[in-house]
Design an enzyme around this catalytic site. Structure first.
Site, PDB file in Angstrom:
ATOM      1  N   ILE A  14      -0.777  -2.711  12.777  1.00  9.67           N
ATOM      2  CA  ILE A  14      -1.584  -3.912  12.544  1.00  9.67           C
ATOM      3  C   ILE A  14      -1.143  -5.066  13.447  1.00  9.67           C
ATOM      4  O   ILE A  14      -1.961  -5.877  13.875  1.00  9.67           O
ATOM      5  CB  ILE A  14      -1.570  -4.317  11.049  1.00  9.67           C
ATOM      6  CG1 ILE A  14      -2.764  -5.218  10.750  1.00  9.67           C
ATOM      7  CG2 ILE A  14      -0.267  -4.976  10.630  1.00  9.67           C
ATOM      8  CD1 ILE A  14      -4.104  -4.599  10.984  1.00  9.67           C
ATOM      9  N   SER A  36      11.721  -6.211  16.162  1.00  8.32           N
ATOM     10  CA  SER A  36      11.316  -4.823  15.986  1.00  8.32           C
ATOM     11  C   SER A  36      12.518  -3.909  16.092  1.00  8.32           C
ATOM     12  O   SER A  36      13.372  -4.104  16.955  1.00  8.32           O
ATOM     13  CB  SER A  36      10.289  -4.441  17.055  1.00  8.32           C
ATOM     14  OG  SER A  36      10.046  -3.059  17.001  1.00  8.32           O
ATOM     15  N   ARG A  37      12.530  -2.898  15.219  1.00  3.25           N
ATOM     16  CA  ARG A  37      13.611  -1.921  15.283  1.00  3.25           C
ATOM     17  C   ARG A  37      13.381  -0.945  16.423  1.00  3.25           C
ATOM     18  O   ARG A  37      14.302  -0.350  16.941  1.00  3.25           O
ATOM     19  CB  ARG A  37      13.699  -1.139  13.970  1.00  3.25           C
ATOM     20  CG  ARG A  37      13.851  -1.986  12.737  1.00  3.25           C
ATOM     21  CD  ARG A  37      13.554  -1.161  11.500  1.00  3.25           C
ATOM     22  NE  ARG A  37      12.266  -0.480  11.645  1.00  3.25           N
ATOM     23  CZ  ARG A  37      11.832   0.473  10.841  1.00  3.25           C
ATOM     24  NH1 ARG A  37      12.575   0.859   9.829  1.00  3.25           N
ATOM     25  NH2 ARG A  37      10.656   1.031  11.037  1.00  3.25           N
ATOM     26  N   LYS A  90      -0.985  -8.359   3.976  1.00  6.34           N
ATOM     27  CA  LYS A  90      -1.297  -7.874   2.641  1.00  6.34           C
ATOM     28  C   LYS A  90      -0.710  -6.485   2.443  1.00  6.34           C
ATOM     29  O   LYS A  90      -0.539  -5.779   3.443  1.00  6.34           O
ATOM     30  CB  LYS A  90      -2.804  -7.879   2.368  1.00  6.34           C
ATOM     31  CG  LYS A  90      -3.613  -7.159   3.438  1.00  6.34           C
ATOM     32  CD  LYS A  90      -4.063  -5.769   3.299  1.00  6.34           C
ATOM     33  CE  LYS A  90      -3.400  -4.533   3.058  1.00  6.34           C
ATOM     34  NZ  LYS A  90      -3.999  -3.283   3.488  1.00  6.34           N
ATOM     35  N   ASP A 168      -3.256   0.517  -0.847  1.00  4.36           N
ATOM     36  CA  ASP A 168      -3.039  -0.218   0.415  1.00  4.36           C
ATOM     37  C   ASP A 168      -4.398  -0.587   1.029  1.00  4.36           C
ATOM     38  O   ASP A 168      -4.635  -1.765   1.310  1.00  4.36           O
ATOM     39  CB  ASP A 168      -2.170   0.602   1.372  1.00  4.36           C
ATOM     40  CG  ASP A 168      -1.802  -0.196   2.608  1.00  4.36           C
ATOM     41  OD1 ASP A 168      -0.858  -0.999   2.536  1.00  4.36           O
ATOM     42  OD2 ASP A 168      -2.478  -0.046   3.643  1.00  4.36           O
TER      43      ASP A 168
HETATM   44  P1  NAP Z   1       3.087   0.487  10.623  1.00  2.65           P
HETATM   45  O1  NAP Z   1       2.238   0.839  11.784  1.00  2.65           O
HETATM   46  O2  NAP Z   1       3.881   1.551   9.976  1.00  2.65           O
HETATM   47  O3  NAP Z   1       3.992  -0.718  11.059  1.00  2.65           O
HETATM   48  C1  NAP Z   1       4.887  -1.348  10.185  1.00  2.65           C
HETATM   49  C2  NAP Z   1       6.059  -1.834  10.990  1.00  2.65           C
HETATM   50  O4  NAP Z   1       6.981  -2.471  10.118  1.00  2.65           O
HETATM   51  C3  NAP Z   1       6.825  -0.701  11.632  1.00  2.65           C
HETATM   52  O5  NAP Z   1       6.295  -0.376  12.892  1.00  2.65           O
HETATM   53  C4  NAP Z   1       8.187  -1.303  11.753  1.00  2.65           C
HETATM   54  O6  NAP Z   1       8.176  -2.053  12.927  1.00  2.65           O
HETATM   55  C5  NAP Z   1       8.297  -2.335  10.646  1.00  2.65           C
HETATM   56  N1  NAP Z   1       9.246  -1.934   9.603  1.00  2.65           N
HETATM   57  C6  NAP Z   1      10.341  -2.630   9.220  1.00  2.65           C
HETATM   58  N2  NAP Z   1      10.972  -2.011   8.231  1.00  2.65           N
HETATM   59  C7  NAP Z   1      10.289  -0.894   7.964  1.00  2.65           C
HETATM   60  C8  NAP Z   1      10.486   0.160   7.052  1.00  2.65           C
HETATM   61  N3  NAP Z   1      11.521   0.194   6.208  1.00  2.65           N
HETATM   62  N4  NAP Z   1       9.573   1.174   7.058  1.00  2.65           N
HETATM   63  C9  NAP Z   1       8.536   1.164   7.922  1.00  2.65           C
HETATM   64  N5  NAP Z   1       8.307   0.165   8.810  1.00  2.65           N
HETATM   65  C10 NAP Z   1       9.182  -0.858   8.825  1.00  2.65           C
HETATM   66  O7  NAP Z   1       2.206  -0.161   9.461  1.00  2.65           O
HETATM   67  P2  NAP Z   1       0.939  -1.104   9.598  1.00  2.65           P
HETATM   68  O8  NAP Z   1      -0.288  -0.271   9.487  1.00  2.65           O
HETATM   69  O9  NAP Z   1       1.074  -1.971  10.764  1.00  2.65           O
HETATM   70  O10 NAP Z   1       1.044  -1.893   8.210  1.00  2.65           O
HETATM   71  C11 NAP Z   1       1.944  -2.975   8.032  1.00  2.65           C
HETATM   72  C12 NAP Z   1       1.355  -3.883   6.981  1.00  2.65           C
HETATM   73  O11 NAP Z   1       0.069  -4.326   7.445  1.00  2.65           O
HETATM   74  C13 NAP Z   1       1.108  -3.193   5.640  1.00  2.65           C
HETATM   75  O12 NAP Z   1       1.377  -4.083   4.606  1.00  2.65           O
HETATM   76  C14 NAP Z   1      -0.373  -2.875   5.673  1.00  2.65           C
HETATM   77  O13 NAP Z   1      -0.945  -2.872   4.382  1.00  2.65           O
HETATM   78  C15 NAP Z   1      -0.901  -4.048   6.469  1.00  2.65           C
HETATM   79  N6  NAP Z   1      -2.191  -3.759   7.107  1.00  2.65           N
HETATM   80  C16 NAP Z   1      -2.385  -2.623   7.831  1.00  2.65           C
HETATM   81  C17 NAP Z   1      -3.646  -2.351   8.359  1.00  2.65           C
HETATM   82  C18 NAP Z   1      -3.931  -1.131   9.183  1.00  2.65           C
HETATM   83  O14 NAP Z   1      -5.111  -0.870   9.480  1.00  2.65           O
HETATM   84  N7  NAP Z   1      -2.940  -0.345   9.610  1.00  2.65           N
HETATM   85  C19 NAP Z   1      -4.683  -3.238   8.163  1.00  2.65           C
HETATM   86  C20 NAP Z   1      -4.436  -4.418   7.474  1.00  2.65           C
HETATM   87  C21 NAP Z   1      -3.182  -4.657   6.957  1.00  2.65           C
HETATM   88  P3  NAP Z   1       9.348  -1.987  13.966  1.00  2.65           P
HETATM   89  O15 NAP Z   1       9.497  -0.565  14.333  1.00  2.65           O
HETATM   90  O16 NAP Z   1       8.801  -2.851  15.018  1.00  2.65           O
HETATM   91  O17 NAP Z   1      10.563  -2.545  13.285  1.00  2.65           O
END
Ligand code: NAP
Length: 308
Positions: A14, A36-37, A90, A168
């Site tokens: 996101i 970022s990790r 969110k 989610d």
């Molecule tokens: P994602 O691709 O898995 O990214 C989350 C990032 O958070 C990871 O890349 C990681 O970034 C960081 N992180 C830090 N601690 C973590 C842990 N313990 N486990 C996993 N990741 C960790 O997820 P995302 O889809 O971007 O979603 C993140 C948030 O945005 C969620 O709350 C989701 O509901 C919301 N969201 C997502 C979407 C969508 O379409 N994907 C849409 C709207 C909202 P680093 O590797 O850089 O540390």
């Protein structure tokens, strides 16, 4: 105009798909740091941990937390304690109490905290709210069915406790519902399906109690491989409204009224700039409360294991 320096924490899907382009397109902000990790953002200072950023980036006033909800609280707490304004993706937390604790800390420190609900900025949502306001709801059906393998590949965190599973995406529907409903409703019953190897549900059915007599329900399913469906249908005493494509399109009695491209995150950053300029916060926990209630009241059904 003086730009507000901003950091982004968690460079995942996101952050890349929505936050970075919307920040770049908003003249109120200048992205200066990323935490970022595993990844990095070009042309800004990059840090491996939030603690490193909070030490080195003392002059950066605001940050966006784009990490999963289960790890967000401590980061938000530490950032607020370091004097940063905070934008939360969110769902704003893993529990209601976390969000209330953060809100109180922000208020105590005179900082802005913004719990975002991106789906509320979809094109059809405000027109739908206006249209519904003068009508009586007889039936409202939410159908949010998508293929988790397509939308969340490799995201193991979604299956761990505190990260709400199918809620989610489902909470996006609940954020629209709590915006367009003219009065309060609450969950009367819920059925949650948990794959036997997961800590969060893969599907949920919710039935709401409406004091005005409407039949209001929601169906969330992450196992859906056909046409992806993010629809809300509202049957009233004066016509039927359909909000489809996650709120992007609104139709009444089969005729399209509004349909727009996705500018949800542009609207989020415009709102954040406004909150910062006015020294206010915006934290509405209504969608998260419905999720908490569903977990509290819901019947649990164990289903076959899920493997990506
Ligand atoms: P994602 O691709 O898995 O990214 C989350 C990032 O958070 C990871 O890349 C990681 O970034 C960081 N992180 C830090 N601690 C973590 C842990 N313990 N486990 C996993 N990741 C960790 O997820 P995302 O889809 O971007 O979603 C993140 C948030 O945005 C969620 O709350 C989701 O509901 C919301 N969201 C997502 C979407 C969508 O379409 N994907 C849409 C709207 C909202 P680093 O590797 O850089 O540390």
């Amino acid at each position: 105009m003086t730009r507000i320096d901003l950091a982004i924490v968690g460079v995942g899907k996101i952050a890349r798909d929505q936050h970075l382009p919307s920040i770049a397109g908003n003249p109120s902000f200048r992205l200066v740091a990323a935490v970022s990790r595993n990844a990095g953002v070009e042309n800004v200072a990059n840090y491996d941990t939030l603690a490193e950023f909070l030490t080195a980036g003392a002059d950066v006033p605001a940050l966006s937390l784009c990490v999963p909800p289960a790890v967000r609280f401590q980061m938000a707490w530490d950032a607020l304690r370091a004097g940063k304004h905070v934008l939360l993706e969110k769902p704003p937390g893993a529990t209601l109490s976390e969000v209330e604790t953060l809100s109180a800390l922000a208020a105590e420190r005179g900082l802005t905290i913004y719990a975002t609900w991106h789906s509320r900025h979809a094109t059809g949502v405000e027109p739908a709210r206006d249209w519904i306001a003068s009508r009586q709801i007889k039936q409202l059906r939410i159908v949010w069915k998508e293929d988790v393998r397509r939308w969340h590949p490799g995201q193991a965190w979604i299956w761990t406790a505190g990260n709400v599973g199918v809620f989610d995406p489902g909470i996006n529907a609940l954020s629209i519902l709590t915006r367009i409903m003219p009065h309060g409703i609450h969950i009367a019953s819920a059925d949650l399906e948990f794959p036997e190897n997961c800590e969060t549900p893969i599907a949920a059915r919710l039935q709401f109690a409406d004091p005005m007599g409407g039949d209001i329900s929601a169906e969330f399913d992450w196992r859906h491989e056909g046409r992806q469906t993010w629809d809300i249908t509202v049957v009233t005493d004066d016509g039927t409204l359909v909000l489809s494509d996650g709120g992007a399109k609104m139709a009444v009695d089969g005729a399209t009224v509004v349909q727009g491209e996705n500018r949800e995150y542009d609207a989020i950053y415009a709102r954040f700039a406004d909150l910062l300029a006015t020294g206010k916060s915006d934290v509405d926990i209504a969608p998260l409360r419905h999720v908490a209630d569903a977990f509290m009241i819901g019947r649990r059904h164990i289903t076959k294991p899920f493997y990506e």
